[in-house]
Design a protein around this motif. Structure first.
Motif, PDB file in Angstrom:
ATOM      1  N   VAL A   4       6.321   0.757  11.756  1.00 41.29           N
ATOM      2  CA  VAL A   4       4.947   1.194  11.978  1.00 41.29           C
ATOM      3  C   VAL A   4       4.026   0.290  11.172  1.00 41.29           C
ATOM      4  CG1 VAL A   4       3.315   3.107  11.823  1.00 41.29           C
ATOM      5  CG2 VAL A   4       5.735   3.575  12.268  1.00 41.29           C
ATOM      6  N   ALA A   5       3.152  -0.424  11.856  1.00 39.56           N
ATOM      7  CA  ALA A   5       2.210  -1.315  11.186  1.00 39.56           C
ATOM      8  C   ALA A   5       0.852  -0.636  11.094  1.00 39.56           C
ATOM      9  CB  ALA A   5       2.081  -2.630  11.962  1.00 39.56           C
ATOM     10  N   VAL A   6       0.322  -0.537   9.875  1.00 41.71           N
ATOM     11  CA  VAL A   6      -0.971   0.097   9.647  1.00 41.71           C
ATOM     12  C   VAL A   6      -1.988  -0.985   9.298  1.00 41.71           C
ATOM     13  CG1 VAL A   6      -2.260   1.853   8.378  1.00 41.71           C
ATOM     14  CG2 VAL A   6       0.190   2.182   8.816  1.00 41.71           C
ATOM     15  N   ALA A   7      -2.916  -1.233  10.211  1.00 40.04           N
ATOM     16  CA  ALA A   7      -3.967  -2.225   9.973  1.00 40.04           C
ATOM     17  C   ALA A   7      -5.050  -1.586   9.111  1.00 40.04           C
ATOM     18  CB  ALA A   7      -4.563  -2.694  11.305  1.00 40.04           C
ATOM     19  N   GLY A   8      -5.339  -2.211   7.967  1.00 46.88           N
ATOM     20  CA  GLY A   8      -6.289  -1.618   7.036  1.00 46.88           C
ATOM     21  C   GLY A   8      -5.662  -0.529   6.187  1.00 46.88           C
ATOM     22  N   GLY A   9      -4.373  -0.649   5.941  1.00 53.39           N
ATOM     23  CA  GLY A   9      -3.648   0.413   5.243  1.00 53.39           C
ATOM     24  C   GLY A   9      -3.721   0.387   3.735  1.00 53.39           C
ATOM     25  N   THR A  10      -4.580  -0.467   3.166  1.00 48.07           N
ATOM     26  CA  THR A  10      -4.664  -0.532   1.705  1.00 48.07           C
ATOM     27  C   THR A  10      -5.652   0.468   1.126  1.00 48.07           C
ATOM     28  OG1 THR A  10      -6.304  -2.307   1.823  1.00 48.07           O
ATOM     29  CG2 THR A  10      -3.983  -2.957   1.615  1.00 48.07           C
ATOM     30  N   ASP A  11      -6.585   0.975   1.952  1.00 48.28           N
ATOM     31  CA  ASP A  11      -7.619   1.866   1.441  1.00 48.28           C
ATOM     32  C   ASP A  11      -7.978   2.925   2.485  1.00 48.28           C
ATOM     33  OD1 ASP A  11      -8.332   0.713  -1.215  1.00 48.28           O
ATOM     34  OD2 ASP A  11      -8.823  -1.052  -0.012  1.00 48.28           O
ATOM     35  N   ALA A  12      -8.842   3.858   2.054  1.00 43.76           N
ATOM     36  CA  ALA A  12      -9.432   4.880   2.931  1.00 43.76           C
ATOM     37  C   ALA A  12      -8.345   5.652   3.692  1.00 43.76           C
ATOM     38  CB  ALA A  12     -10.453   4.249   3.870  1.00 43.76           C
ATOM     39  N   VAL A  13      -8.641   6.042   4.936  1.00 46.41           N
ATOM     40  CA  VAL A  13      -7.700   6.884   5.672  1.00 46.41           C
ATOM     41  C   VAL A  13      -6.409   6.131   5.959  1.00 46.41           C
ATOM     42  CG1 VAL A  13      -8.611   6.292   7.963  1.00 46.41           C
ATOM     43  CG2 VAL A  13      -7.478   8.492   7.620  1.00 46.41           C
ATOM     44  N   GLY A  14      -6.486   4.802   6.086  1.00 45.97           N
ATOM     45  CA  GLY A  14      -5.272   4.019   6.303  1.00 45.97           C
ATOM     46  C   GLY A  14      -4.293   4.163   5.164  1.00 45.97           C
ATOM     47  N   ARG A  15      -4.798   4.189   3.950  1.00 45.23           N
ATOM     48  CA  ARG A  15      -3.936   4.352   2.775  1.00 45.23           C
ATOM     49  C   ARG A  15      -3.268   5.724   2.797  1.00 45.23           C
ATOM     50  NH1 ARG A  15      -3.853   1.886  -2.360  1.00 45.23           N
ATOM     51  NH2 ARG A  15      -2.209   2.858  -3.602  1.00 45.23           N
ATOM     52  N   SER A  16      -4.010   6.749   3.184  1.00 48.86           N
ATOM     53  CA  SER A  16      -3.428   8.097   3.264  1.00 48.86           C
ATOM     54  C   SER A  16      -2.307   8.150   4.299  1.00 48.86           C
ATOM     55  CB  SER A  16      -4.511   9.123   3.613  1.00 48.86           C
ATOM     56  OG  SER A  16      -5.451   9.236   2.571  1.00 48.86           O
ATOM     57  N   ILE A  17      -2.485   7.448   5.412  1.00 46.20           N
ATOM     58  CA  ILE A  17      -1.447   7.408   6.442  1.00 46.20           C
ATOM     59  C   ILE A  17      -0.220   6.667   5.923  1.00 46.20           C
ATOM     60  CG2 ILE A  17      -0.867   6.487   8.723  1.00 46.20           C
ATOM     61  CD1 ILE A  17      -3.837   7.052   9.496  1.00 46.20           C
ATOM     62  N   VAL A  18      -0.432   5.547   5.244  1.00 47.10           N
ATOM     63  CA  VAL A  18       0.683   4.795   4.659  1.00 47.10           C
ATOM     64  C   VAL A  18       1.450   5.666   3.671  1.00 47.10           C
ATOM     65  CG1 VAL A  18       1.269   2.904   3.083  1.00 47.10           C
ATOM     66  CG2 VAL A  18      -0.286   2.492   4.998  1.00 47.10           C
ATOM     67  N   GLU A  19       0.735   6.358   2.796  1.00 51.46           N
ATOM     68  CA  GLU A  19       1.386   7.192   1.787  1.00 51.46           C
ATOM     69  C   GLU A  19       2.205   8.305   2.428  1.00 51.46           C
ATOM     70  OE1 GLU A  19      -1.951   8.325  -0.579  1.00 51.46           O
ATOM     71  OE2 GLU A  19      -1.884   6.510  -1.819  1.00 51.46           O
ATOM     72  N   SER A  20       1.693   8.884   3.517  1.00 48.10           N
ATOM     73  CA  SER A  20       2.423   9.943   4.204  1.00 48.10           C
ATOM     74  C   SER A  20       3.676   9.398   4.888  1.00 48.10           C
ATOM     75  CB  SER A  20       1.513  10.618   5.235  1.00 48.10           C
ATOM     76  OG  SER A  20       2.193  11.658   5.899  1.00 48.10           O
ATOM     77  N   LEU A  21       3.539   8.240   5.525  1.00 49.55           N
ATOM     78  CA  LEU A  21       4.698   7.614   6.160  1.00 49.55           C
ATOM     79  C   LEU A  21       5.775   7.266   5.135  1.00 49.55           C
ATOM     80  CD1 LEU A  21       2.815   5.257   8.632  1.00 49.55           C
ATOM     81  CD2 LEU A  21       4.513   6.976   9.319  1.00 49.55           C
ATOM     82  N   MET A  22       5.347   6.752   3.979  1.00 43.91           N
ATOM     83  CA  MET A  22       6.304   6.398   2.930  1.00 43.91           C
ATOM     84  C   MET A  22       6.987   7.638   2.368  1.00 43.91           C
ATOM     85  SD  MET A  22       6.389   3.116   2.768  1.00 43.91           S
ATOM     86  CE  MET A  22       7.293   2.900   1.219  1.00 43.91           C
ATOM     87  N   ALA A  23       6.233   8.719   2.228  1.00 47.10           N
ATOM     88  CA  ALA A  23       6.807   9.969   1.705  1.00 47.10           C
ATOM     89  C   ALA A  23       7.838  10.540   2.675  1.00 47.10           C
ATOM     90  CB  ALA A  23       5.696  10.980   1.449  1.00 47.10           C
ATOM     91  N   GLN A  24       7.565  10.418   3.971  1.00 52.15           N
ATOM     92  CA  GLN A  24       8.523  10.901   4.962  1.00 52.15           C
ATOM     93  C   GLN A  24       9.805  10.079   4.921  1.00 52.15           C
ATOM     94  OE1 GLN A  24       8.380   9.695   9.011  1.00 52.15           O
ATOM     95  NE2 GLN A  24       8.386  11.790   9.808  1.00 52.15           N
TER      96      GLN A  24
END
Length: 312
Positions: A4-24
């Protein structure tokens, strides 16, 4: 497992999505960023690849080389080049032999093409939608209403940048569009992350995916904030004619931000926001929401956030 590639995943809502994916921990997570950032890579634990969104061919190769199956775009759709850059990303994803799914950077609420003259991001998002419709990708647009995080700032940490609209909780004030009795959907970014993560494993996507963290009127939200703070708020109601003129009641905490965001810009954004609230655009139908598909996800409620941030 997919990448899963998250464009803009370093900040804002993208970061929250990255953190959730990593936690899963079920899928490999790849962050697409305009610049290399070893610190962000270390913080998130996800691989980060620097990309040039202007170069579609190079972007396509990156997606293929990294086996990117699903792309979640959280590019900031502001009056700059981000809109066209997302269209380039869609083109690259559609060309890539590895990429099958795409989530565009919408979130928020369903916006109408006829409102493009009052909010510059709308034409950008419409163009992305058209690009997806013309592609062979499976895609869904995610809507989560108003980000609940704003009502906990600065007491509660968030990946979002502070912004004051509707309720100025530090300033004990509110600027309510209409009579304040229209229902509004509120969702915390952490819950957006959890629902989007769950969506990755969904066998077939609908074209629209609604998330409801909580839903109530602004009058009810003001009362919850007053109870949490133990303070009476100064509440002003802005009628539709005022909002259509691009005017909205100024809130105390907005004044200090004018050195960064001009007052005229704040007035334009907040008046447009008020029109959409009064029009009922944030009143999502629970029956068509992802909440019904993922009942085990229990999102944060506004009362919980307000008490955590402001009680005592």
């Amino acid at each position: 497992m997919v990448v899963v590639a998250v464009a803009g995943g370093t900040d804002a809502v993208g970061r929250s999505i990255v953190e959730s994916l990593m936690a899963q921990g079920k899928h490999e997570v790849l962050i697409l960023s305009r610049t290399a950032n070893p610190m962000k890579e270390k913080e998130t634990g996800a691989r980060l690849v620097a990309v040039d969104y202007e170069e579609v061919a190079a972007l396509t190769k990156i997606l293929e080389d990294n086996n990117a199956h699903t792309i979640i775009s959280t590019l900031a759709m502001m009056p700059n080049d981000a809109g066209s850059l997302e269209q380039n990303l869609i083109q690259a994803a559609n060309t890539s032999k590895m990429t099958k799914r795409f989530v565009p950077s919408e979130f928020g609420f369903p916006q109408r093409a006829e409102d493009g003259h009052i909010f510059p991001t709308i034409p950008m998002k419409q163009a992305s939608r058209s690009a997806l419709e013309a592609s062979s990708l499976e895609w869904t647009v995610v809507y989560n209403g108003y980000f609940m995080d704003y009502f906990g700032m600065p007491q509660l940490a968030s990946r979002l940048a502070p912004y004051v609209v509707l309720l100025d909780i530090p300033g004990n004030a509110a600027a309510i569009p209409g009579d304040g009795n229209k229902l509004v959907t509120f969702t915390h970014t952490s819950d957006v992350g959890r629902f989007v993560t769950a969506l990755i494993d969904f066998e077939e996507w609908d074209r629209v995916s609604f998330i409801i963290g909580d839903k109530m009127t602004l009058n009810e939200a003001v009362k919850l904030a007053e109870v949490a703070k133990g303070s009476k708020f100064k509440v002003d109601y802005d009628d539709l004619d005022k909002l259509k003129r691009g005017e909205v009641t100024e809130l105390p905490s907005q004044i200090s931000s004018y050195s960064v965001i001009p007052r005229e810009f704040v007035q334009a954004i907040n008046s447009a926001f008020g029109i959409w609230v009064d029009r009922g655009d944030f009143d999502f139908d629970e029956k068509t929401s992802l909440n019904t598909n993922f009942p085990d996800i229990k999102p944060m409620k506004l009362k919980e956030l307000l008490e955590k941030a402001w009680k005592n």
